[in-house]
Scaffold this motif. Structure first.
Motif, PDB file in Angstrom:
ATOM      1  N   ASP A 198       0.737  -1.200   0.127  1.00 24.82           N
ATOM      2  CA  ASP A 198       0.050  -0.012   0.002  1.00 24.82           C
ATOM      3  C   ASP A 198       0.899   1.254   0.118  1.00 24.82           C
ATOM      4  OD1 ASP A 198      -2.019  -1.709   0.184  1.00 24.82           O
ATOM      5  OD2 ASP A 198      -2.089  -1.626   2.583  1.00 24.82           O
ATOM      6  N   VAL A 199       1.801   1.254  -0.711  1.00 25.44           N
ATOM      7  CA  VAL A 199       2.827   2.356  -1.030  1.00 25.44           C
ATOM      8  C   VAL A 199       2.671   3.161  -2.274  1.00 25.44           C
ATOM      9  CG1 VAL A 199       5.162   3.313  -1.123  1.00 25.44           C
ATOM     10  CG2 VAL A 199       4.383   1.596   0.636  1.00 25.44           C
ATOM     11  N   TYR A 200       2.473   4.403  -2.194  1.00 24.11           N
ATOM     12  CA  TYR A 200       2.584   5.111  -3.491  1.00 24.11           C
ATOM     13  C   TYR A 200       3.842   6.043  -3.579  1.00 24.11           C
ATOM     14  CZ  TYR A 200      -2.422   4.351  -4.240  1.00 24.11           C
ATOM     15  OH  TYR A 200      -3.552   3.382  -4.406  1.00 24.11           O
ATOM     16  N   ALA A 220      11.718  -4.518  -6.563  1.00 25.39           N
ATOM     17  CA  ALA A 220      10.662  -5.041  -5.686  1.00 25.39           C
ATOM     18  C   ALA A 220      10.500  -6.428  -5.376  1.00 25.39           C
ATOM     19  CB  ALA A 220       9.172  -4.245  -5.863  1.00 25.39           C
ATOM     20  N   LYS A 221      10.252  -7.025  -4.305  1.00 20.78           N
ATOM     21  CA  LYS A 221      10.280  -8.499  -4.067  1.00 20.78           C
ATOM     22  C   LYS A 221       9.177  -8.520  -3.160  1.00 20.78           C
ATOM     23  CE  LYS A 221      15.100  -9.610  -5.295  1.00 20.78           C
ATOM     24  NZ  LYS A 221      16.395 -10.123  -4.711  1.00 20.78           N
ATOM     25  N   ASN A 222       8.189  -9.372  -3.247  1.00 18.54           N
ATOM     26  CA  ASN A 222       7.273 -10.005  -2.255  1.00 18.54           C
ATOM     27  C   ASN A 222       6.458  -8.630  -1.734  1.00 18.54           C
ATOM     28  OD1 ASN A 222       7.614 -12.809  -2.057  1.00 18.54           O
ATOM     29  ND2 ASN A 222       9.739 -12.113  -1.440  1.00 18.54           N
ATOM     30  N   SER A 223       6.118  -7.590  -2.853  1.00 18.50           N
ATOM     31  CA  SER A 223       5.655  -6.353  -2.364  1.00 18.50           C
ATOM     32  C   SER A 223       4.143  -6.633  -2.718  1.00 18.50           C
ATOM     33  CB  SER A 223       6.136  -5.301  -2.848  1.00 18.50           C
ATOM     34  OG  SER A 223       6.399  -5.296  -4.349  1.00 18.50           O
ATOM     35  N   SER A 224       3.264  -5.787  -2.443  1.00 15.71           N
ATOM     36  CA  SER A 224       1.674  -5.867  -2.858  1.00 15.71           C
ATOM     37  C   SER A 224       1.220  -4.490  -2.957  1.00 15.71           C
ATOM     38  CB  SER A 224       0.986  -6.783  -1.939  1.00 15.71           C
ATOM     39  OG  SER A 224       0.861  -6.317  -0.832  1.00 15.71           O
ATOM     40  N   ASN A 225       0.327  -4.078  -3.936  1.00 20.71           N
ATOM     41  CA  ASN A 225      -0.221  -2.869  -3.831  1.00 20.71           C
ATOM     42  C   ASN A 225       0.721  -1.711  -3.870  1.00 20.71           C
ATOM     43  OD1 ASN A 225      -2.713  -1.161  -4.372  1.00 20.71           O
ATOM     44  ND2 ASN A 225      -2.772  -0.868  -2.174  1.00 20.71           N
ATOM     45  N   ASP A 369       5.675 -10.116  -6.750  1.00 21.45           N
ATOM     46  CA  ASP A 369       4.890  -8.994  -6.541  1.00 21.45           C
ATOM     47  C   ASP A 369       3.566  -9.189  -6.991  1.00 21.45           C
ATOM     48  OD1 ASP A 369       7.171  -7.398  -5.096  1.00 21.45           O
ATOM     49  OD2 ASP A 369       7.861  -7.515  -7.182  1.00 21.45           O
ATOM     50  N   GLN A 370       2.468  -8.595  -6.182  1.00 22.53           N
ATOM     51  CA  GLN A 370       1.112  -8.592  -6.412  1.00 22.53           C
ATOM     52  C   GLN A 370       0.742  -7.264  -6.451  1.00 22.53           C
ATOM     53  OE1 GLN A 370      -1.325 -11.424  -4.833  1.00 22.53           O
ATOM     54  NE2 GLN A 370      -3.164 -10.737  -5.602  1.00 22.53           N
ATOM     55  N   ASP A 371      -0.151  -6.759  -7.611  1.00 26.07           N
ATOM     56  CA  ASP A 371      -1.060  -5.358  -7.672  1.00 26.07           C
ATOM     57  C   ASP A 371       0.018  -4.514  -7.767  1.00 26.07           C
ATOM     58  OD1 ASP A 371      -3.557  -6.726  -7.814  1.00 26.07           O
ATOM     59  OD2 ASP A 371      -3.388  -6.844  -5.274  1.00 26.07           O
ATOM     60  N   VAL A 372       0.935  -4.490  -9.029  1.00 26.49           N
ATOM     61  CA  VAL A 372       1.658  -3.061  -9.354  1.00 26.49           C
ATOM     62  C   VAL A 372       1.047  -2.354 -10.177  1.00 26.49           C
ATOM     63  CG1 VAL A 372       4.027  -2.706 -10.042  1.00 26.49           C
ATOM     64  CG2 VAL A 372       3.655  -4.748  -8.693  1.00 26.49           C
ATOM     65  N   GLY A 392       4.677 -13.426  -9.516  1.00 22.11           N
ATOM     66  CA  GLY A 392       3.756 -12.408  -9.377  1.00 22.11           C
ATOM     67  C   GLY A 392       2.317 -12.318  -9.771  1.00 22.11           C
ATOM     68  N   LYS A 393       1.393 -11.507  -9.724  1.00 20.86           N
ATOM     69  CA  LYS A 393       0.152 -11.440 -10.012  1.00 20.86           C
ATOM     70  C   LYS A 393      -0.328 -10.147 -10.215  1.00 20.86           C
ATOM     71  CE  LYS A 393      -4.322 -13.624  -8.942  1.00 20.86           C
ATOM     72  NZ  LYS A 393      -4.976 -14.439  -8.155  1.00 20.86           N
ATOM     73  N   ASP A 394      -0.907  -9.803 -11.323  1.00 19.01           N
ATOM     74  CA  ASP A 394      -1.896  -8.628 -11.628  1.00 19.01           C
ATOM     75  C   ASP A 394      -0.726  -7.294 -11.783  1.00 19.01           C
ATOM     76  OD1 ASP A 394      -3.906 -10.181 -11.776  1.00 19.01           O
ATOM     77  OD2 ASP A 394      -4.573  -9.625  -9.498  1.00 19.01           O
TER      78      ASP A 394
END
Length: 712
Positions: A198-200, A220-225, A369-372, A392-394
């Motif tokens: 959840d970082v912008y 980025a590794k294992n991050s989301s949104n 990573d997911q949701d990038v 990763g995904k999405d």
């Protein structure tokens, strides 16, 4: 807390020209593999020309009476005039001129029959391309202003300060918005987004992140949104430079020396260049011509392209290089023994793109990573691939520009692929984007196959190993698997995974029904984990090698433009070779696209380890309402297809066209109908629309017409 919305401004692998003889495919390519991903690079143009020529000679031609019948037929009510009472109506010739002159939609109608099912829906929507916002920065969240953490345009230690701030956000709940004001910020190291959620990272109109080295901008590794909005990226010392040919010396046999005048914007005395000049490593020398319609430089296939890639280190195209700082001249020694291109005497004043890297570093690197999200991102150059995502995904990219900045004379952006994904699950949405000037593919979207090592039929168990060591292919309960015979990629069986045991990189899979022992040695494609790519309203142009290397499923390419792509616009393929990459594509739609002056447009093919193809391996491919203009070489081919629909497409030539437009082999139950070929000032005689070679059955081919533009 309310925050103001910030807006942004806005050639390795050879195009596989498949010579389809007796149900087999011959693809000339140089194998490349590296720590940054496998690829294939270009072969010499003489081989390419030979392959195209042999393909044309071997075609099954229609008789002149059949051609005359097709030309004279005016009964095609299926071929739409694209008339729309709400749009201005123009003549057929004017409609053709507007279609070819711009990548954008024309928003016109015509009373002339032009083959397209919707004239007004062909091309890029210009307003969306420039203005559409899809992933806005939220109005609520905790704001972190980088100037409060020591970042400033005057600071040369911005990298550790920003990385310290990012690391501190790992355990902070909620939406976190890191804001960087306008200005040029110098960075010396990669920005680390590992484990963030959840970082912008948000800039303003003129926020430029300028990096000193040729490394990765963001990892980025294992991050989301995680979101990246309104940012520009460049390198202080560009890994690609532009020059013009001042002189050349061919006196030493086999070792011509080309002297380039280098603009003052490039300081080749910097250590980044010096180490390369002392011992030329991976890189490329590419002569280009200026294309007026696109206002870009394009690789010139009739001139020189020499390179040192991972797969050609024993046969380098560039053997020596030196720089004279007083005269701002770079001397480059080429090797005429280089097997992947034919040397040609250069011309003075010719523009050259010179790259000092190839696959060393990706500009943006993502792992698991997911949701990038990327929106309003501009990237001038990278030291390897532009954007690389493993597993990763999405992922969602909108208004992403990989292209030289207007202030620079650079020609090339990425020294390898622009966007490269491996085993990416879920959605890959790319919209309103510009991908320009890369050495290798604009997009390389793929999986890696597994391989069946053993079968225990009584236990319904299949043991699967990896086909490569680059990126581990994973398997989970519920995954649907397709198993292919390695020799010809024939589908042998499909399973659903009911249980998984993992040992190292090997998987022991329990499946939903009893497997046959004959499956040992088969390739395993994971349907569930295939990437679903939506490429929409985007421009891919002015680059060598392919536009898209497409090895995935349930995807679409709509309202895009492929312009001046030297080694072919789109390859939809599933093969088995040394890389072990791919899954046989299914359910792919290409609609409303423009293909303008490419070296080949659409290639759909499969073949296995024996270089033979099984029909019906690639299936459910819809190619409708697309515009093709002045294609160099054969426009399209299909090898190993089933249920391919190629309808209501328009081909326009004001230069000599290669015949046939489309060639098919080992293809069944497909429809190639209601397409139109229009010619302006060039002969129609001898042109064949569709050549059907071996292994073809169940083909419908009606109402494929030829006309001169004077008939419109």
């Amino acid at each position: 807390m309310k925050i103001k919305r910030l807006t942004g401004v806005l050639l390795a692998t050879l195009f596989a020209l498949v010579s389809c003889q007796s149900g087999s495919s011959s693809v000339a390519s140089e194998a490349i593999s590296s720590s940054n991903g496998g690829s294939s690079d270009v072969n010499k143009s003489s081989e390419l020309s030979s392959e195209v020529s042999s393909s044309i000679v071997s075609s099954q031609t229609q008789s002149s009476s059949e051609i005359s019948s097709a030309v004279s037929s005016e009964s095609s009510s299926i071929i739409s005039s694209s008339s729309n009472s709400s749009l201005p109506e123009v003549s057929g010739k004017e409609a053709l001129n507007q279609l070819k002159s711009s990548p954008f939609k024309s928003n016109i109608s015509s009373s002339s029959s032009l083959g397209l099912s919707s004239l007004a829906e062909c091309g890029i929507d210009e307003i969306k391309f420039n203005e559409e916002e899809k992933y806005p920065v939220p109005s609520e969240g905790t704001i972190y202003r980088v100037e409060d953490y020591g970042l400033s345009p005057d600071n040369d230690l911005n990298s550790p300060k920003l990385n310290t701030l990012l690391a501190s956000l790992k355990d902070v709940a909620g939406t976190k918005i890191v804001k960087i004001p306008s200005g040029t910020y110098l960075f010396s190291n990669t920005l680390n987004f590992d484990g963030l959620k959840d970082v912008y990272l948000v800039g303003e109109k003129d926020t430029l992140l300028l990096f000193i080295g040729w490394g990765t901008y963001i990892s980025a590794k294992n991050s989301s949104n995680i979101h990246f909005n309104s940012l520009k990226f460049d390198m202080k010392y560009s890994p690609t430079v532009e020059g013009t040919i001042s002189s050349f010396d061919e006196s030493v046999s086999g070792s011509p020396v080309i002297v380039l005048d280098i603009p003052s914007e490039f300081d080749l005395t910097n250590d980044n260049y010096a180490s390369w000049l002392n011992s030329p490593g991976r890189g490329s020398y590419m002569e280009c011509y200026f294309d007026e319609p696109s206002q870009t430089y394009v690789p010139d296939t009739s001139a020189n392209l020499f390179y040192n890639s991972t797969g050609s280190q024993s046969q380098k195209g560039i053997t020596k290089a030196s720089y004279n700082s007083a005269s701002h001249q770079l001397s480059v020694t080429l090797s005429t023994d280089f097997p992947y291109w034919t040397y040609r005497t250069p011309s003075k004043g010719k523009h050259v793109s010179m790259a000092f890297t190839m696959y060393e570093n990706s500009g943006f690197y993502f792992l698991d990573d997911q949701d990038v999200y990327f929106e309003h991102i501009e990237v001038a150059t990278t030291g390897g691939m532009g954007f690389r995502a493993e597993r990763g995904k999405d992922f969602h990219l909108n208004h992403v520009r990989f292209a030289p900045f207007a202030s620079s004379s650079r020609i090339m952006t990425c020294t390898a692929d622009i966007i490269h994904t491996i085993n990416l699950e879920g959605k890959l949405d790319i919209t309103n984007s510009l991908l320009q000037g890369s050495h290798d593919d604009a997009l390389n979207i793929k999986q890696f196959y597994g391989k069946v090592t053993s079968v225990t039929a009584s236990a319904k168990e299949i043991d699967v190993g990896q086909t490569q060591s680059e990126v581990t292919a994973k398997y989970e309960i519920g995954d649907k698997l397709d198993l292919y015979q390695m020799s010809d990629m024939a589908l042998m069986d499909s399973f659903t995974v009911t249980d998984v045991t993992k040992s190292g990189t090997n998987y022991y899979l329990t499946v939903d029904h009893r497997p046959s022992s004959d499956l040992v040695g088969c390739l395993v494609g994971n349907d569930t984990k295939s990437t679903h790519m939506n490429l929409d309203n985007s421009l891919i142009q002015s680059k060598r090698n392919r536009g898209i290397l497409f090895q995935t499923r349930y995807s679409s390419i709509t309202n895009c433009c492929f312009r001046n792509v030297v080694m072919g616009a789109i390859q939809i393929l599933g093969i088995y070779d040394v890389f072990g990459e791919g899954i046989l594509p299914t359910n792919i739609t290409l609609s409303g696209n423009k293909f303008i002056k490419n070296s080949g447009d659409i290639s759909i093919f499969t073949y296995g380890s024996s270089s033979t193809a099984s029909s019906c391996s690639i299936h459910d491919i819809q190619i409708n309402n697309n515009f093709f203009y002045d294609t160099m070489d054969q426009s399209s081919n299909v090898l190993g297809g089933r249920n391919v629909s190629f309808n209501n497409n328009l081909f326009y030539f004001d230069r000599k066209a290669a015949s046939p437009f489309i060639r098919i082999n080992q293809t069944i139950d497909s429809d190639f109908s209601n397409n139109l070929g229009v010619f302006s000032g060039v002969p129609i005689i001898g042109i064949v629309f569709l050549a059907q070679d071996t292994g073809v059955s169940g083909i419908t081919a009606t109402n494929n017409l030829f006309k001169e533009d004077t008939e419109l």
